[in-house]
Enzyme design. Structure first.
Site, short mmCIF file in Angstrom:
data_model
loop_
_atom_site.label_atom_id
_atom_site.label_comp_id
_atom_site.label_asym_id
_atom_site.label_seq_id
_atom_site.Cartn_x
_atom_site.Cartn_y
_atom_site.Cartn_z
N SER A 122 0.84 -1.19 0.00
CA SER A 122 0.00 0.00 0.00
C SER A 122 0.88 1.24 0.00
O SER A 122 1.97 1.25 0.58
CB SER A 122 -0.92 0.01 1.22
OG SER A 122 -1.78 1.13 1.21
N LYS A 174 -3.83 -7.46 2.92
CA LYS A 174 -4.00 -6.32 2.00
C LYS A 174 -5.43 -6.29 1.45
O LYS A 174 -5.99 -5.21 1.24
CB LYS A 174 -3.00 -6.44 0.85
CG LYS A 174 -3.13 -5.36 -0.23
CD LYS A 174 -2.95 -3.96 0.36
CE LYS A 174 -2.65 -2.90 -0.69
NZ LYS A 174 -3.49 -2.89 -1.88
N HIS A 177 -7.50 -4.73 4.09
CA HIS A 177 -7.09 -3.32 4.10
C HIS A 177 -7.86 -2.55 3.02
O HIS A 177 -8.41 -1.47 3.27
CB HIS A 177 -5.58 -3.23 3.86
CG HIS A 177 -5.06 -1.89 3.48
ND1 HIS A 177 -5.20 -1.36 2.20
CD2 HIS A 177 -4.38 -0.95 4.18
CE1 HIS A 177 -4.63 -0.17 2.14
NE2 HIS A 177 -4.13 0.10 3.33
N ASN A 178 -7.93 -3.11 1.82
CA ASN A 178 -8.61 -2.41 0.73
C ASN A 178 -10.13 -2.38 0.93
O ASN A 178 -10.78 -1.42 0.53
CB ASN A 178 -8.27 -3.07 -0.60
CG ASN A 178 -6.93 -2.61 -1.14
OD1 ASN A 178 -6.03 -2.26 -0.37
ND2 ASN A 178 -6.77 -2.60 -2.44
N GLU A 181 -10.67 0.42 3.16
CA GLU A 181 -10.46 1.63 2.35
C GLU A 181 -11.74 2.00 1.58
O GLU A 181 -12.13 3.17 1.51
CB GLU A 181 -9.30 1.37 1.39
CG GLU A 181 -8.96 2.48 0.43
CD GLU A 181 -7.87 2.04 -0.53
OE1 GLU A 181 -8.17 1.90 -1.73
OE2 GLU A 181 -6.73 1.80 -0.07
#
Length: 302
Positions: A122, A174, A177-178, A181
């Site tokens: 990221s 990840k 995480h996205n 987001e």
């Protein structure tokens, strides 16, 4: 340390630059050679003619870092790489791969005694200057082998990177995480739309965004970027209301279904991106038709 970086696009190219500036020797291969040659001229990249040449320029145990689109591009490069590598070499996938693919690729490389590391990355276009957040999955041995590169890429040697678990764990982390987001971006978008909609108050959105950056509970890098943009343009008339989804939001929503975990914010944020991409709007046409059919409500014509 000397390593290879395969794929020198927007992310891979800047990562190669940061590695070089951090004292790591980088052998670079890119489908468009001019990109590699520019990095060579500006930052000292060692240009490889092809994958075989890139591998030949490395000392054992070799480290080859892939920054390629998820799916067939990564798979085809792995097909070509495996015969070129020896037991103990390390392949890193820093793209946005599905963690199931990473688990499968780790097993495939393990059959050849080649280590596999999945590095969820990221930082976007700002990573060159600010450093990258790296979520790394793989064996202890493999992660130790690439630790100098991780420290060079991260915002600092002691933070911004972590070995989060076995192969697959990096891309899984990840992915989540996205998903988060997506939800954060949607919340900011809805909030600013409501502020703009209150015409009676004549609110200055740039002022409010800047205000929230200091001491507010919602202060964040996303807010920083929003404030910078709104300071230049609050109308955004030149931007089409279409928001792409790169895939990881979908994977996160599917993971929530598979686990039976409620994730309404992430799932709805993904659905809103789908809605922004729906130029046909057929579902809304059906809604208008039904409303007219049962209640006699007027239907707007095109």
């Amino acid at each position: 340390m000397r390593m290879a970086m395969v794929g020198l696009g927007r992310m891979g190219g800047n990562m190669a630059r940061r590695l070089l500036r951090g004292g790591i020797q980088v052998v670079g291969f890119n489908r468009t050679r001019a990109v590699a040659e520019q990095l060579a001229e500006e930052d000292g990249l060692i240009v490889a003619d092809n994958l075989a040449d890139a591998v030949a320029r490395l000392d054992a145990p070799r480290v080859v870092w892939l920054m390629l689109p998820a799916g067939s591009a990564t798979e085809s490069h792995l097909d070509e790489l495996i015969p070129l590598l020896d037991p103990g070499d390390v392949v890193v996938d820093g793209g946005n791969a599905n963690y199931h693919d990473s688990e499968r690729r780790a097993r495939r490389l393990a059959d050849h005694d080649i280590e596999f590391v999945d590095a969820g990355t990221s930082g976007g276009i700002w990573g060159l200057d600010n450093g990258y957040c790296l979520m790394v999955g793989g064996s202890e041995r493999a992660v130790r082998a690439i630790e100098p590169a991780l420290k060079a890429l991260a915002p600092a040697q002691d933070r911004g990177w972590a070995h989060v678990g076995p192969a697959g764990a990096g891309h899984f982390t990840k992915m989540i995480h996205n998903g988060i987001e997506y939800g954060m971006m949607q919340a900011f978008a809805e909030g600013f739309a409501l502020l703009k909609g209150k015409q009676a108050y004549h609110l200055d959105l740039a002022q409010i965004a800047e205000l929230w950056r200091h001491g507010s509970v919602v202060r964040s890098w996303l807010l920083d970027l929003t404030a910078d943009t709104l300071a230049q343009d609050q109308v955004l008339a030149d931007i089409a209301p279409v928001v792409a989804d790169s895939g990881e939001g979908r994977w996160t929503a599917k993971e929530a279904i598979d686990q039976g975990v409620a994730a309404p914010v992430i799932s709805m944020a993904l659905a809103m991106r789908f809605a922004s991409q729906d130029a046909e709007g057929y579902g809304n046409r059906v809604l208008a038709m039904m409303r007219n059919a049962f209640g006699g409500h007027a239907v707007e014509k095109k």
